[in-house]
Design a protein around this motif. Structure first.
Motif, PDB file in Angstrom:
ATOM      1  N   VAL A 649     -81.423  28.457  20.719  1.00 49.55           N
ATOM      2  CA  VAL A 649     -81.609  28.049  19.317  1.00 49.55           C
ATOM      3  C   VAL A 649     -80.852  29.025  18.427  1.00 49.55           C
ATOM      4  O   VAL A 649     -81.131  30.225  18.412  1.00 49.55           O
ATOM      5  CB  VAL A 649     -83.107  28.018  18.940  1.00 49.55           C
ATOM      6  CG1 VAL A 649     -83.272  27.678  17.455  1.00 49.55           C
ATOM      7  CG2 VAL A 649     -83.852  27.016  19.799  1.00 49.55           C
ATOM      8  N   LEU A 650     -79.866  28.511  17.688  1.00 47.98           N
ATOM      9  CA  LEU A 650     -79.042  29.342  16.831  1.00 47.98           C
ATOM     10  C   LEU A 650     -79.589  29.422  15.412  1.00 47.98           C
ATOM     11  O   LEU A 650     -79.492  30.464  14.758  1.00 47.98           O
ATOM     12  CB  LEU A 650     -77.612  28.790  16.796  1.00 47.98           C
ATOM     13  CG  LEU A 650     -76.927  28.622  18.161  1.00 47.98           C
ATOM     14  CD1 LEU A 650     -75.553  27.990  17.992  1.00 47.98           C
ATOM     15  CD2 LEU A 650     -76.818  29.973  18.871  1.00 47.98           C
ATOM     16  N   GLN A 651     -80.164  28.311  14.943  1.00 44.72           N
ATOM     17  CA  GLN A 651     -80.653  28.258  13.564  1.00 44.72           C
ATOM     18  C   GLN A 651     -81.638  27.106  13.468  1.00 44.72           C
ATOM     19  O   GLN A 651     -81.502  26.088  14.163  1.00 44.72           O
ATOM     20  CB  GLN A 651     -79.473  28.039  12.603  1.00 44.72           C
ATOM     21  CG  GLN A 651     -79.803  28.198  11.136  1.00 44.72           C
ATOM     22  CD  GLN A 651     -78.560  28.031  10.261  1.00 44.72           C
ATOM     23  OE1 GLN A 651     -77.516  27.588  10.726  1.00 44.72           O
ATOM     24  NE2 GLN A 651     -78.675  28.398   8.999  1.00 44.72           N
ATOM     25  N   GLN A 652     -82.649  27.257  12.628  1.00 43.82           N
ATOM     26  CA  GLN A 652     -83.605  26.161  12.448  1.00 43.82           C
ATOM     27  C   GLN A 652     -84.092  26.133  11.009  1.00 43.82           C
ATOM     28  O   GLN A 652     -84.218  27.165  10.349  1.00 43.82           O
ATOM     29  CB  GLN A 652     -84.786  26.294  13.417  1.00 43.82           C
ATOM     30  CG  GLN A 652     -85.528  27.604  13.358  1.00 43.82           C
ATOM     31  CD  GLN A 652     -86.649  27.671  14.396  1.00 43.82           C
ATOM     32  OE1 GLN A 652     -87.559  26.849  14.381  1.00 43.82           O
ATOM     33  NE2 GLN A 652     -86.567  28.652  15.300  1.00 43.82           N
ATOM     34  N   HIS A 653     -84.352  24.910  10.554  1.00 45.85           N
ATOM     35  CA  HIS A 653     -84.891  24.706   9.200  1.00 45.85           C
ATOM     36  C   HIS A 653     -85.972  23.641   9.274  1.00 45.85           C
ATOM     37  O   HIS A 653     -85.775  22.573   9.871  1.00 45.85           O
ATOM     38  CB  HIS A 653     -83.789  24.257   8.238  1.00 45.85           C
ATOM     39  CG  HIS A 653     -84.320  23.843   6.894  1.00 45.85           C
ATOM     40  ND1 HIS A 653     -84.780  24.750   5.972  1.00 45.85           N
ATOM     41  CD2 HIS A 653     -84.488  22.606   6.332  1.00 45.85           C
ATOM     42  CE1 HIS A 653     -85.197  24.104   4.896  1.00 45.85           C
ATOM     43  NE2 HIS A 653     -85.025  22.807   5.091  1.00 45.85           N
ATOM     44  N   HIS A 654     -87.121  23.930   8.669  1.00 44.16           N
ATOM     45  CA  HIS A 654     -88.259  23.021   8.735  1.00 44.16           C
ATOM     46  C   HIS A 654     -88.656  22.577   7.337  1.00 44.16           C
ATOM     47  O   HIS A 654     -88.721  23.385   6.410  1.00 44.16           O
ATOM     48  CB  HIS A 654     -89.462  23.701   9.401  1.00 44.16           C
ATOM     49  CG  HIS A 654     -89.192  24.181  10.780  1.00 44.16           C
ATOM     50  ND1 HIS A 654     -89.383  23.407  11.891  1.00 44.16           N
ATOM     51  CD2 HIS A 654     -88.720  25.379  11.237  1.00 44.16           C
ATOM     52  CE1 HIS A 654     -89.058  24.086  12.975  1.00 44.16           C
ATOM     53  NE2 HIS A 654     -88.648  25.298  12.597  1.00 44.16           N
ATOM     54  N   ALA A 655     -88.909  21.295   7.191  1.00 47.61           N
ATOM     55  CA  ALA A 655     -89.525  20.738   5.992  1.00 47.61           C
ATOM     56  C   ALA A 655     -90.634  19.806   6.456  1.00 47.61           C
ATOM     57  O   ALA A 655     -90.839  19.615   7.667  1.00 47.61           O
ATOM     58  CB  ALA A 655     -88.500  20.003   5.137  1.00 47.61           C
ATOM     59  N   ALA A 656     -91.364  19.246   5.521  1.00 43.52           N
ATOM     60  CA  ALA A 656     -92.531  18.448   5.898  1.00 43.52           C
ATOM     61  C   ALA A 656     -92.158  17.259   6.770  1.00 43.52           C
ATOM     62  O   ALA A 656     -92.770  17.024   7.818  1.00 43.52           O
ATOM     63  CB  ALA A 656     -93.261  17.971   4.635  1.00 43.52           C
ATOM     64  N   SER A 657     -91.132  16.516   6.379  1.00 41.89           N
ATOM     65  CA  SER A 657     -90.786  15.280   7.081  1.00 41.89           C
ATOM     66  C   SER A 657     -89.467  15.368   7.834  1.00 41.89           C
ATOM     67  O   SER A 657     -89.019  14.371   8.405  1.00 41.89           O
ATOM     68  CB  SER A 657     -90.715  14.111   6.086  1.00 41.89           C
ATOM     69  OG  SER A 657     -91.956  13.916   5.445  1.00 41.89           O
ATOM     70  N   THR A 658     -88.849  16.534   7.846  1.00 36.88           N
ATOM     71  CA  THR A 658     -87.589  16.705   8.566  1.00 36.88           C
ATOM     72  C   THR A 658     -87.550  18.072   9.243  1.00 36.88           C
ATOM     73  O   THR A 658     -88.260  18.997   8.848  1.00 36.88           O
ATOM     74  CB  THR A 658     -86.371  16.595   7.622  1.00 36.88           C
ATOM     75  OG1 THR A 658     -86.474  17.604   6.618  1.00 36.88           O
ATOM     76  CG2 THR A 658     -86.295  15.234   6.979  1.00 36.88           C
ATOM     77  N   MET A 659     -86.680  18.148  10.240  1.00 36.75           N
ATOM     78  CA  MET A 659     -86.471  19.413  10.939  1.00 36.75           C
ATOM     79  C   MET A 659     -85.030  19.416  11.454  1.00 36.75           C
ATOM     80  O   MET A 659     -84.582  18.437  12.071  1.00 36.75           O
ATOM     81  CB  MET A 659     -87.456  19.531  12.106  1.00 36.75           C
ATOM     82  CG  MET A 659     -87.238  20.730  12.995  1.00 36.75           C
ATOM     83  SD  MET A 659     -88.419  20.711  14.364  1.00 36.75           S
ATOM     84  CE  MET A 659     -88.000  22.242  15.171  1.00 36.75           C
ATOM     85  N   THR A 660     -84.313  20.471  11.190  1.00 36.54           N
ATOM     86  CA  THR A 660     -82.938  20.584  11.654  1.00 36.54           C
ATOM     87  C   THR A 660     -82.798  21.853  12.483  1.00 36.54           C
ATOM     88  O   THR A 660     -83.209  22.937  12.050  1.00 36.54           O
ATOM     89  CB  THR A 660     -81.964  20.641  10.463  1.00 36.54           C
ATOM     90  OG1 THR A 660     -82.132  19.464   9.665  1.00 36.54           O
ATOM     91  CG2 THR A 660     -80.522  20.711  10.948  1.00 36.54           C
ATOM     92  N   VAL A 661     -82.234  21.701  13.682  1.00 37.64           N
ATOM     93  CA  VAL A 661     -82.074  22.825  14.602  1.00 37.64           C
ATOM     94  C   VAL A 661     -80.630  22.859  15.094  1.00 37.64           C
ATOM     95  O   VAL A 661     -80.108  21.829  15.555  1.00 37.64           O
ATOM     96  CB  VAL A 661     -83.029  22.705  15.814  1.00 37.64           C
ATOM     97  CG1 VAL A 661     -82.943  23.959  16.683  1.00 37.64           C
ATOM     98  CG2 VAL A 661     -84.451  22.459  15.363  1.00 37.64           C
TER      99      VAL A 661
END
Length: 731
Positions: A649-661
């Motif tokens: 895993v290089l980078q991750q971003h979390h929001a309530a209805s989305t997730m980007t990794v």
């Protein structure tokens, strides 16, 4: 000078309008809530305010509130029929102060204010004078369950649309003007954004009213039919996103239909009929309650004055408007018989053959139809009383009231609760005074209005069933309490990398209130739950008071269960001591779990399960860093069953209805996200759609090809509708 005189004249005319009087009465009745002395308690605090607060906060962050990650390990809040996620009249005002419980209370009461304006206009179209109009609005909005069930805010919001819906349909029938079709359609659509049994019964009543209007139409029947079709189309268009989402998810839940035996406990007790005579006969509003049923649902008191006026002049109402009066009486009697559940054949028969009724579990909800009927009967009788002084009793009602008084007296004597007589006497005095003033006083309006106001203030406002402390449920309040201590503990341990969830017992304000402050829980308060989550985790929808009350499941035999590791459960919190707990302070006990797994896993071996859920014994022995469970037949794509690739895993971003990794895989590799899955989740790799699989019973997994990629998981309403409705239709 002329302008000053004109302004004074306008102000004088304004003060004489029913709308001004209603606003003043509303202000007096709601003042403790408006000032923040009280708040609407129970479900309003524990369930509905947190949901609306979450929605408003997500919108302010320019994010989408479709998925709530803070309760039950995450669930599709959009699909929840009661959470008002799409209700603009609630959500938009909450944008002004999304975390304020006081403001939420004010917003709900503003619905009552606006509904009263609609009730006044509706009463005026019925030919009622100023005082009967005000009685109609007061009983409609503060009588019976309209006051007692303020805690059930989705029902109250839907109910507050009824005067405008009724007004639109009534004026459409009598004038044939298209703008009334638009009014009825908008009000109906806003009402239907909360899919409760109250909404169901309102829609059913409106359907019957429309059929009756078509049958009774002497001319332009085709035009009326087209206008009513427009009403239905507008209402359906407004509410479609909600009911599409709900029905798409419903099959995955524990509430895809209930049995008659499950619904009957939600009926009122026959003894509760005594509340028609006095609102505090069982001391349920003030004092030590000895009520036979729930103090909020089992409540019929619409006021002593409307009842007394109807008993005194109801016979003349029947003579003057026989059809309308008999329809109102029939609605009232039907609603009460329905609410009694299995005590009469009405509810069981309807439950068997009326489509959709098996989705609801409280026959007592029908009392929301009894209140408008009682409001119309009382206001119509008051109109008669103002026109003539001679009594014209409605003898059947007098007989029923007398029998009810005898039964109530027997209940009081048999239980030794003699103060009940005092409360009945107080109501009787108020009603008798109103009748006396109407017969003897030349200008009785102020007297009657004052008696109605006193009646409501004593029995229906700021009582145990609709008003509690405004500070106790506020997690950030400067006071000693388990909720405040738990908030301080969890907020101090919040991490950006992923959820450290808690299991909460006996801390009501935190149960769903954690979502207001982005504190994730593995449980919550909601009668509608993901069926698989309920089977595996075992946390019921209703809050549990004690840790020892939690049902064990084969997957969660104790707090060392691996399933809690996957869920990221770090804390178990309760006000009282429990096995393994330690004291955080004198208000809170906690158990800290140190075996929590990371939010993202890269197992390299697949294990298959033939049943819907993995076998518990093998599941509990699994090393989830090395293996994942998939349902037999799941499309695993490029990833092999064994020795799949290593993923970084290089980078991750979390929001309530989305997730980007952003990840790098040396070969096709599994990415498991330890967040709960549901219909509606979709995955993309570098913008290309790919399958998101149900892993380890409850979670999400994606097969990532070799190389560096951006993996996005997003909850999509369109995907929810496609998946859920296709499954429901068997395709």
């Amino acid at each position: 000078m002329i302008s000053t005189t004109a302004a004074t004249s306008r102000w004088t005319r304004l003060r004489q309008t029913p709308g001004f009087a209603w606003s003043a009465l509303w202000l007096v009745l709601c003042l403790p809530w408006l000032l923040g002395i009280w708040t609407i308690p129970f479900d309003a605090v524990q369930q509905f305010f947190p949901a609306v607060s979450f929605t408003a906060q997500q919108l302010l962050q320019l994010d989408l509130p479709w998925w709530n990650p803070y309760l039950h390990g995450g669930y599709p809040q959009l699909a929840d029929p009661q959470m008002m996620t799409l209700q603009p009249t609630v959500v938009l005002p909450m944008l002004l102060a999304p975390t304020s419980l006081h403001w939420f209370t004010v917003v709900i009461l503003l619905h009552v204010l606006v509904a009263g304006m609609g009730a006044l206009k509706l009463a005026a179209t019925q030919g009622l004078q100023r005082l009967p109009q005000l009685m109609f609005a007061l009983v409609f909005l503060f009588g019976g369950v309209a006051a007692a069930r303020l805690q059930h805010t989705p029902m109250i919001v839907s109910y507050c649309m009824l005067p405008w819906l009724w007004l639109g349909l009534s004026r459409l029938r009598h004038t044939g003007r298209w703008h009334y079709a638009l009014l009825a359609g908008i009000a109906g659509g806003l009402c239907a954004l909360q899919l409760t049994q109250v909404t169901y019964l309102i829609v059913l009543a409106c359907g019957l009213y429309s059929v009756g209007a078509l049958v009774a139409a002497d001319r332009q029947r085709v035009r009326l039919f087209l206008q009513l079709a427009v009403v239905g189309a507008v209402a359906a268009l407004i509410s479609a996103p909600q009911w599409l989402s709900t029905f798409a998810w419903l099959a995955q839940t524990n509430r895809d239909g209930v049995t008659l035996d499950t619904a009957l406990p939600g009926a009122i007790q026959w003894q509760s009929l005594a509340t028609l005579l006095s609102g505090n006969i069982f001391s349920q509003g003030r004092g030590d309650s000895w009520a036979f049923g729930d103090i909020t649902t089992d409540y019929l008191y619409v006021g002593a004055v409307p009842l007394a006026v109807w008993l005194a002049w109801g016979g003349e109402v029947i003579r003057r408007t026989p059809t309308q009066a008999r329809v109102a009486l029939a609605v009232f009697v039907f609603a009460v018989l329905f609410a009694l559940g299995g005590a009469t054949p009405v509810f069981p028969l309807l439950f068997e053959w009326l489509p959709g009724l098996d989705l609801f579990r409280r026959p007592s909800d029908a009392l929301f139809l009894a209140v408008p009927a009682a409001a119309w009967l009382g206001a119509s009788a008051l109109q008669v009383a103002l026109a003539q002084h001679g009594l014209r009793p409605h003898w059947p009602s007098v007989l029923v009231t007398g029998l009810l008084a005898v039964a109530s007296g027997w209940l009081i004597v048999s239980t030794g609760r003699l103060p009940g007589f005092a409360w009945i006497a107080l109501s009787a005095v108020l009603g008798t005074l109103a009748v006396h003033q109407l017969r003897r006083h030349r200008a009785p309006a102020r007297w009657v209005l004052g008696l109605i106001l006193i009646d409501l203030l004593v029995f229906n406002v700021s009582t145990s069933f609709n008003a509690r402390s405004a500070t106790r449920p506020v997690l950030t309040a400067s006071r000693a309490g388990a909720a405040q201590s738990a908030y301080q503990l969890l907020s101090a341990q919040r991490t950006a990398s992923g959820p450290q969830r808690a299991l909460v017992f006996g801390i009501g304000p935190l149960t769903n209130g954690a979502a207001v402050h982005a504190l994730p829980l593995a449980n919550g308060y909601n009668p509608l739950l993901d069926a698989r989550y309920l089977r595996m985790v075992g946390m019921p929808g209703d809050p549990l008071e004690n840790v020892q009350d939690k049902p064990d499941t084969p997957w969660t035999g104790d707090f060392n269960a691996p399933l809690y590791d996957l869920l990221g459960v770090r804390w178990v919190l309760a006000p009282g001591a429990f096995p393994g707990s330690r004291a955080h302070d004198d208000q809170l006990q906690y158990l800290r779990r140190d075996s929590v797994l990371p939010r993202l896993l890269n197992p390299r071996q697949v294990r298959w399960h033939e049943e819907d859920l993995p076998p518990a014994a093998a599941f509990n022995e699994t090393d989830f860093g090395a293996a994942l469970w998939l349902p037999q037949g799941a499309q695993r794509g490029l990833c092999p069953e064994a020795a799949s690739g290593v993923l970084q895993v290089l980078q991750q971003h979390h929001a309530a209805s989305t997730m980007t990794v952003r990840v790098h895989a040396d070969a096709p590799a599994w990415l498991v996200v330890n967040d709960v899955i549901a219909p509606g989740w979709r995955a993309e790799i570098n913008g290309e759609a790919t399958d998101v699989l149900r892993a380890n019973g409850l979670f999400r997994a994606v097969c990532v090809p070799a190389g560096t990629h951006e993996v996005t998981l997003r909850f999509s309403p369109l995907q929810l509708w496609r998946e859920g409705l296709a499954a429901r239709l068997g395709r």
